[in-house]
Structures are given as structure tokens and as C-alpha cells.
Design an enzyme around this catalytic site. Structure first.
Site, short mmCIF file in Angstrom:
data_model
loop_
_atom_site.label_atom_id
_atom_site.label_comp_id
_atom_site.label_asym_id
_atom_site.label_seq_id
_atom_site.Cartn_x
_atom_site.Cartn_y
_atom_site.Cartn_z
N GLU A 162 0.77 -1.18 -0.12
CA GLU A 162 -0.05 0.05 -0.01
C GLU A 162 0.94 1.19 0.01
O GLU A 162 0.29 2.23 -0.53
CB GLU A 162 -0.79 -0.02 1.12
N SER A 191 -26.21 -19.81 57.28
CA SER A 191 -25.38 -19.82 58.25
C SER A 191 -24.04 -19.08 57.83
O SER A 191 -22.74 -19.23 58.69
CB SER A 191 -25.07 -21.14 58.77
#
Length: 685
Positions: free
Chosen positions: A81, A336
Site C-alpha cells: 500500500e 449460616s
């Protein structure tokens, strides 16, 4: 002579273009909206993607750093490119001259002159491909190069380039086409990623494989010509299969990621402490566990590092695809699971010792007559046995001693949000789950026990400063004593010791089951980790028989087996502390009924004569005088949670300030006084 004139012309062109770029940059800055509107990302502890969120337009636009992509991809991209990317200022004059000359000679456009910088400008502000648009792109390219530099422009292009469908940027493309980040790519993969932006829809490998392969071959040939790869490497890459489907982007810790991006802007990048490999394994365990449940059953799990409270893994539900609700944030009754904090507070006060004897017998507390989970009573037991067996009567008796309001206040100050009915005060049912709490808060409280009682908020993000310690839940000795008790708790049936793979890890754990079997809990603490598990239904419906021990504890130990080995055990801060001795001191041999009524029945109540509560006293040479009356001698004194030697009559404070003195008699009665100590200064001359 001609070459010299050409160089001067080129120099003049470059100078003119640079001047135009500076003026345009000041007057008309580039529109960075598409860059600013990229996908929000949530990353793991090593910077890998956990989950991304689409942009407002529905695109997957992930930020890319040109320094973190495969060097071969970058080299191929520049070769195809923009070979002179490192030389020109954003516009390549030589390419322009070449393109114009070719057009004049052939009467048509043969090649373009777009640089990667010009393509980045076009990606920021897409326009029709006209001559005026080309001129605008050139000017914008000069701006971008001046602002961002060569590497910055590459990163911009690699973040915005289209790769087919909703994919924008090389990271989204690499993840979708190859299932990996673009930091390591094969030559074939790199070539395909270079080719795709040239025509992202026409070259999609899942739809047009022949066109995609031809484009990939062309890039590989260019790479060979540029000397980037050898011909045999290109031949091998040409034979590599193309991807046939677009993969979904990573979706790890989806509930946590969704919560962290709520309220942040587009393009935000959030770094967590989550370990991807652990998270992936935990999600597999969660899906398998949920698949074994009845319809509607679900679960939530947290894994925390005790040292800095980083959340290492998070499971908001068994399967995000089934339930997007984050159940780790649901307020539920802990059963608990709060009992260890009752005992920890009593241990911290030295009003209880693990070896203290407690009557597990029927006892009415006002109008309330609690019973044990097994509906039986076990006679005289030690505090250690009572906690390990999760007996209800002893826990309520200990809570009556320390005070439910005090416990609730301590947990709240430590960062937990407790949910009580409107206008209700904390009461003794707190011991058996009479309050609502989130799994996240319960995990945070247990991780404080694993850090010698120091409280810190859970750390979901590591890209923000670590929160300082917010205080103390209990002292180090009390935290160690509770964990020592819980390490010897009986493990669920079917587990080989419950201590991790090959018995290498000791886990202190506690289960909990809410009323009606609606919620099953187990939280475990090892040297380095805290794991919290909730199992139940999102709608709160009962699951008969699904107690914490059977429904949640086995999952806890499976999660611990996913974790790395713990490091060495840290040294005990106070190895000679009374809580860490096997035998309790005489004054803590047995827990009586406690409370003012029981004390009155024994005779005169224990009280501190000196120093009186709220007094301001001066420490003399021998210290502060100690005096008590009532109860049953001998007396045992504790100053700021530190036991004093037997028969102490004076206490030497370490310095001025507020202190708390506690005296206990042989029956376990206690009296306390909060005082302010003054230390006299040197005599005046």
C-alpha cells in the site's frame, strides 16, 4: 542540471504542501468522530480481550496499536500500500508524478497515488471518489501525519480499515477470521488481512473464497518480490486453507464486562484483573454444573486474590446465553454463612476462645426458640466444634454476647451492604441468615479473613489505583483463629479430602443454607485465594434438599482445583496470642448465658472501678492502674485486644491516644471501658 532542477521543484512542492498542512490544521482540524466512537473494550490482566461492545452503528471497531501487530503483517501492508510511508509527510509526491504521467501516456488512470495516510483520512471522513475529494484527502493526510506521526497513522488505519461485514480494524478481523489477536500471524493470514480492505465484501473468504485466495496470492507475490519472505514460504502459504466462517468475538466474563462499561463512553478500554484461562475454565465448569440442575436452577461464583482483592474470575450466572442477570449482585439470605464473623468478633474481644465450652441445649431468646439444622441438640461442645458443625444455638448465644447491632455495624463499616426490613434493627436471627447480602459482599468479607482481618473493597479494574485498606474487620489473631477452625471442617461426601489436587491446598470453608432451601452458599479461603459460590434460583423459589454442603461446596472445591498452587503460608503476627493456644485461659473455659439478667442471677456484676469508662487518665511511671470488682476472681485484663499477664495491676500504654480496656472473670463475664491516655511530657526547667 535536470536532476538538480527536479530536486528543487520537489523541495518547493514539499515546502508548499507543509505550509498548507499547518494552516489547514489550525483552521480545520480533522474530524476524529469515527475514531472516538470505536468499540468499548474490557481486557484481561494481560491486555487480552474479554469482551467488546459494538459501536452505535453496530460495527466491531477495535483499537489497534501498530507496535502490537505481527511485524510481517506490517511489512506486507507497507510493501503493498505505501512503500515510502516512512519518507513522505502523508502525501507521496513521487507517486503523484508517476500516476499523472501514466494517465497522460495511456489516456486513463493506471494506478492511484493514495498513501496509507490518505486512506486513513478517507476512513475518518468517507466521501465519493472525486478529484475534489482526493485533494481534501491529501490535505487531511498532511494534518494527520503532522499530528500523529507515522506509527500513529498506521494505528489509525489498522483500527478503521474495513474487513467485511461489521468488522473494522485488524484486531476485529484477526479475531473473527482466525480466532486470535494479530500479534502472531502466519504468512497466509497476514497476506489475507492485507488484501481484504481493498474490497472487503467482494473478497470475503466465507462467501468468495476464489477471489479471496487470488487476492492473498497477489500479496504473497509482492512480499516475495520485496524480499519479505522466500518463495517456498509463499508457496506453502498459498496452500493454507482459507477461513470458512466468521467467528464470534471473545465473550468472557460477560456479566462483569457489562457492569464495568455501564456509564463509560465509546472507545473506553477497561483493564481488569481477570485471568482469561481461569475465566474460560470457570465458565465451562459453570455450564456443566447448570446442565445438571433442574429447570430454573442457577449459580454464581467469584474468585479473589487475597493480597490485593483482584477479582480473578467472575461468573454472574451459569450461562450468560441463558441468563444475563448478574446473580452475584442479587440480595439473598446467607443462612449460616455469617457465623464465622460472629465467632471472629467474639474471638477479637477475647470473650471467646476456640476451646471455650458452650451448651448446645434448648434455649429461648425472648419469643424465639431457635433449633439446629438437624433438629437435635448436642450437649456441651467447644466453640471450635460449634462453628465447624454450624450449630445454631451456640452461634445465637455468642451473637447475644457480642451484640447483633455491633456485628451489623462492623460488617457495614467493612464495606458490606446488609439488607434488613424497613425500620428493623439487627437482631439475633442475624446468626441464622436473617438479613440479605450479596455474594460480592460476602466474598469481600471472607477475603478480609484471608488477609489477617484487613478490609479492602474488591478490585474489579487494575487500570485504576489500588484502593487503600479501609480498616479492620477483626485483629490478625482472631482472623487466623477462625480460619484455623474452618480448615478442619468436615468436607462434603465424595471429595478426597477436599484439599485440592493431590491434597496440596488447605481450604477454610463455611457453608450456608437459607430458609426453605432457597439459597445454598459456600465460601472458602486458602492462603492466596477466596472463592465464593451461590447456588439457587433467580426467582427465589425453594429447591428442597439443596443445602450449601451438598449443592455449593463440591463446586467450590472444583473451582479451587482450577487455581495455581498457593504460595508459602505467611508467618503468624502474634504466635503467642491466647487465641492460638490449644487450651483457653481459665476465664474463657466456659460460656455462660451472658447478658445482664444472667449476670445478676450469679450475684454482683463485674465492673471496672479504675479507669472508669470515658475517663482521661495519665500514665505514670508504673503505667495506668487497673482495678475491678464483682464477678468471680481471678480477673484477666485485655488492652486494645492484647491480653495482659495474669494478675496484672498496671498497664503500660505504648503512647497517648484512645484505648479500650476489658476485664474478664473466671465465669466469662466481661466489662469494658474506653479511655483516653495522656503521657506526661518532660519536666519544665
Amino acid at each position: 542540471m535536470i536532476n538538480g532542477r527536479r530536486r528543487r521543484v520537489l523541495a518547493a512542492v514539499l515546502l508548499a504542501l507543509t505550509g498548507l498542512a499547518v494552516a489547514a490544521d489550525l483552521a480545520l482540524p480533522p474530524d476524529m468522530g469515527r475514531w472516538d466512537g470505536r468499540s468499548a473494550e474490557v481486557l484481561d490482566s494481560e491486555g487480552r480481550l474479554l469482551r467488546a461492545f459494538p459501536t452505535a452503528e453496530g460495527a466491531w471497531r477495535l483499537a489497534a496499536d501498530s507496535a502490537r501487530v505481527d511485524p510481517l503483517y506490517r511489512a506486507m501492508l507497507l510493501a503493498v500500500e505505501d512503500r515510502r510511508h516512512g519518507w513522505h509527510p502523508g502525501v507521496d509526491p513521487l507517486a503523484i508524478v508517476r500516476a499523472v504521467g501514466q494517465a497522460v501516456r495511456h489516456g486513463r488512470v493506471i494506478s492511484g497515488a493514495s498513501t496509507l495516510t490518505m486512506q486513513a483520512a478517507r476512513l475518518l471522513s468517507p466521501q465519493p471518489r472525486t478529484l475534489s475529494a482526493k485533494v481534501t484527502e491529501g490535505l487531511r493526510a498532511l494534518q494527520l501525519r503532522r499530528r500523529l506521526g507515522g506509527d500513529g497513522v498506521l494505528s489509525l488505519y489498522m483500527s478503521l480499515a474495513p474487513f467485511g461485514g461489521p468488522l473494522e480494524g485488524v484486531r476485529a478481523a484477526s479475531l473473527a477470521w482466525f480466532g486470535r489477536e494479530p500479534d502472531r500471524l502466519t504468512p497466509a493470514q497476514a497476506a489475507l488481512l492485507v488484501a481484504l480492505p481493498q474490497s472487503p465484501e467482494r473478497l470475503r473468504p466465507d462467501r468468495y473464497p476464489d477471489a479471496a485466495k487470488a487476492a492473498r496470492t497477489k500479496v504473497l507475490d509482492r512480499a516475495v518480490a520485496a524480499g519479505l519472505i522466500a518463495a517456498d514460504v509463499a508457496a506453502a502459504a498459498n496452500s493454507e486453507p482459507l477461513p470458512t466462517t466468521m467467528l464470534p468475538l471473545p465473550m468472557l466474563a460477560p456479566h462483569l464486562a457489562e457492569r464495568l462499561v455501564a456509564g463509560v463512553g465509546p472507545g473506553s478500554i477497561i483493564r481488569t484483573g481477570v485471568r482469561s484461562d481461569l475465566q474460560r475454565a470457570l465458565e465451562a465448569v459453570g455450564r456443566a454444573e447448570q446442565a445438571r440442575m433442574e429447570a430454573g436452577g442457577d449459580l454464581s461464583v467469584l474468585v479473589i486474590a487475597n493480597q490485593d482483592r483482584r477479582v480473578l474470575a467472575h461468573l454472574g450466572s451459569g450461562d450468560w446465553r441463558v441468563r444475563q442477570l448478574d446473580l452475584s449482585r442479587a440480595v439473598r439470605s446467607p443462612g449460616s454463612a455469617l457465623k464465622p464473623f460472629i465467632y471472629a468478633l467474639a474471638f477479637d474481644d477475647l470473650s471467646l476462645h476456640p476451646g471455650t465450652l458452650i451448651d448446645d441445649a434448648p434455649q429461648r431468646f425472648g419469643d424465639w426458640l431457635p433449633r439446629n439444622f438437624d433438629d437435635g441438640f448436642h450437649g456441651v461442645v467447644t466453640a471450635r466444634d460449634a462453628l465447624q458443625r454450624s450449630l445454631n444455638i451456640p452461634a445465637v448465644r455468642v451473637l447475644e454476647r457480642v451484640g447483633p447491632a455491633r456485628l451489623a455495624a462492623l460488617l457495614t463499616i467493612s464495606g458490606a451492604e446488609l439488607s434488613l426490613p424497613p425500620a428493623a434493627e439487627p437482631g439475633l436471627p442475624l446468626a441464622l441468615g436473617g438479613v440479605g447480602i450479596r455474594l460480592t459482599d460476602l466474598a469481600m468479607l471472607y477475603s478480609a479473613l484471608g488477609d489477617d482481618g484487613v478490609t479492602r473493597p474488591l478490585r474489579y479494574r487494575i487500570d485504576m489505583p489500588e484502593a487503600p485498606a479501609s480498616g479492620r474487620l477483626v485483629g490478625a489473631a482472631a482472623a487466623r483463629a477462625v480460619l484455623a477452625v474452618l480448615r478442619d471442617s468436615p468436607v462434603p461426601d465424595g471429595l478426597a479430602g477436599g484439599q485440592g489436587i493431590a491434597g496440596r491446598r488447605r481450604v477454610a470453608f463455611k457453608t450456608g443454607t437459607s430458609f426453605g432451601f432457597r439459597d445454598a452458599w459456600t465460601v472458602g479461603v486458602s492462603t492466596d485465594y477466596t472463592v465464593a459460590v451461590w447456588v439457587g434460583r433467580a426467582d427465589g423459589a425453594p429447591r428442597p434438599g439443596a443445602a450449601g454442603r451438598q449443592a455449593a461446596a463440591p463446586l467450590l472445591f472444583r473451582v479451587f482445583d482450577l487455581l495455581p498452587p498457593d504460595g508459602p503460608t505467611r508467618p503468624v503476627p502474634e504466635p503467642d496470642h491466647a487465641l492460638l493456644r490449644t487450651t483457653p485461659p481459665p476465664g474463657l473455659a466456659r460460656l455462660d448465658g451472658g447478658g445482664p439478667v444472667a449476670a445478676t442471677q450469679r450475684g454482683e456484676r463485674l465492673r471496672i472501678l479504675f479507669p472508669p469508662d470515658g475517663a482521661e487518665v495519665e500514665a505514670l511511671a508504673d503505667g495506668v492502674s487497673l482495678s475491678a470488682a464483682g464477678g468471680r476472681p481471678p480477673y484477666r485484663w485485655v488492652a486494645d485486644n492484647v491480653p495482659l499477664p495474669d494478675d496484672s495491676r498496671f498497664w503500660r500504654p505504648t503512647g497517648p491516644g484512645f484505648s479500650r480496656l476489658t476485664v474478664m472473670d473466671s465465669t466469662g463475664q466481661r466489662a469494658s471501658a474506653a479511655i483516653r491516655v495522656q503521657v506526661p511530657g518532660p519536666p519544665e526547667n
